[in-house]
Design an enzyme around this catalytic site. Structure first.
Site, mmCIF file in Angstrom:
data_model
loop_
_atom_site.group_PDB
_atom_site.id
_atom_site.type_symbol
_atom_site.label_atom_id
_atom_site.label_comp_id
_atom_site.label_asym_id
_atom_site.label_seq_id
_atom_site.Cartn_x
_atom_site.Cartn_y
_atom_site.Cartn_z
ATOM 1 N N GLY A 45 0.775 -1.246 0.000
ATOM 2 C CA GLY A 45 0.000 0.000 0.000
ATOM 3 C C GLY A 45 0.800 1.285 0.000
ATOM 4 N N GLU A 100 3.955 3.913 6.206
ATOM 5 C CA GLU A 100 2.690 3.173 6.111
ATOM 6 C C GLU A 100 1.711 3.911 5.199
ATOM 7 O OE1 GLU A 100 0.993 0.626 6.898
ATOM 8 O OE2 GLU A 100 1.693 -0.289 8.746
ATOM 9 N N ASP A 101 0.799 3.162 4.615
ATOM 10 C CA ASP A 101 -0.249 3.805 3.803
ATOM 11 C C ASP A 101 -1.353 4.373 4.696
ATOM 12 O OD1 ASP A 101 -1.157 1.253 4.550
ATOM 13 O OD2 ASP A 101 -1.911 0.728 2.560
ATOM 14 N N ASP A 104 -5.401 2.012 10.507
ATOM 15 C CA ASP A 104 -6.843 1.782 10.633
ATOM 16 C C ASP A 104 -7.112 1.209 12.034
ATOM 17 O OD1 ASP A 104 -9.504 1.400 9.713
ATOM 18 O OD2 ASP A 104 -9.068 -0.614 9.026
ATOM 19 N N LYS A 132 -7.067 6.746 10.242
ATOM 20 C CA LYS A 132 -8.516 6.603 10.478
ATOM 21 C C LYS A 132 -8.723 6.400 11.972
ATOM 22 C CE LYS A 132 -10.319 3.969 6.552
ATOM 23 N NZ LYS A 132 -10.975 2.697 6.190
ATOM 24 N N PHE A 153 -14.076 3.607 3.180
ATOM 25 C CA PHE A 153 -13.027 2.811 2.549
ATOM 26 C C PHE A 153 -12.504 3.541 1.326
ATOM 27 C CE2 PHE A 153 -10.835 -0.712 0.578
ATOM 28 C CZ PHE A 153 -10.211 -1.267 1.687
ATOM 29 N N ASP A 160 -5.584 -0.297 -1.943
ATOM 30 C CA ASP A 160 -6.347 -1.217 -2.790
ATOM 31 C C ASP A 160 -7.644 -1.656 -2.146
ATOM 32 O OD1 ASP A 160 -5.087 -2.875 -0.716
ATOM 33 O OD2 ASP A 160 -5.803 -4.580 -1.891
ATOM 34 N N ARG A 166 -4.928 0.275 -7.062
ATOM 35 C CA ARG A 166 -3.696 0.828 -6.501
ATOM 36 C C ARG A 166 -3.055 1.886 -7.389
ATOM 37 N NH1 ARG A 166 -2.031 -2.172 -1.967
ATOM 38 N NH2 ARG A 166 -2.332 -4.410 -2.071
#
Ligand code: IMP
Ligand code: MG
Length: 183
Positions: A45, A100-101, A104, A132, A153, A160, A166
């Site tokens: 990600g 990190e992407d 969560d 998030k 989302f 993705d 992506r």
């Protein structure tokens, strides 16, 4: 805009603006580093964020990669992220920058931090493109977070759904009907 998206969240230009801020923040933090920090890309990600970030930084860094899987084909974290491919470098005594992407539930970041600190890193700095906070299951926070998002989302710029979307150069909210069919 891709037809599976409900709305655009960020354009490529908006992302690049924040990448500059994140790079400047890291440059300041590591201005006095005596050895180059090790920047770790959490695949897949964060691939584009990582590439843009390390190329915008002025500080010399070394690069390494780790593949972590937490989802399978779902929009819910399994809670037990799996290391699919490990780092090639040793983190012993190194200043580590984990890229990190999105944070969560927080399980992936907690797992990465335990692993890297457990292997004897000198310092651990986590940078994330998205946060998030409303979805957190474990208490953890990145040291630098570019954008906060709600409980939606999102896909694109590395993120993705079931390995799709992506390579979109922007980030948008995925239409619910796309994943509600499957989950
Ligand atoms: P955590 O372990 O629950 O914090 O999950 C982190 C991982 O879940 C991220 O690295 C992403 O791969 C994935 N993820 C969480 N939210 C989203 C989202 O909105 N879109 C795409 N992937 C997400
Ligand atoms: Mg993912």
């Amino acid at each position: 805009m891709n037809g599976d998206l409900e709305r655009l969240v960020l354009s490529g230009e908006q992302i690049q603006q924040k990448v500059k801020e994140a790079a400047a923040w890291l440059d300041e933090r590591f201005a006095k580093a005596d050895t180059p920090p090790l920047a770790i890309c959490v695949l897949r990600g964060s691939v584009f964020f990582f590439c843009d970030l390390v190329r915008t930084m002025q500080t010399p860094v070394q690069l390494d990669f780790m593949t972590v899987s937490s989802y399978g084909g779902s929009t819910q974290s399994s809670g037990a992220p799996e290391i699919v491919a490990d780092l090639s470098a040793s983190v012993q005594g190194r200043d580590v920058i984990l890229v990190e992407d999105i944070v969560d539930s927080g399980h992936t970041l907690v797992r990465m931090r335990e692993l890297i600190e457990g292997r004897g890193a000198r310092s651990f700095t986590a940078v994330t493109l998205f946060d998030k906070p409303s979805r957190r299951q474990v208490s953890v926070k990145a040291d630098f977070s570019c954008f906060e998002v709600g409980d939606e989302f999102i896909v694109g710029y590395g993120l993705d759904y079931d390995q799709q979307y992506r390579n979109l150069p922007y980030v948008g909210v995925l239409k619910r009907e796309i994943y509600e069919k499957k989950n």
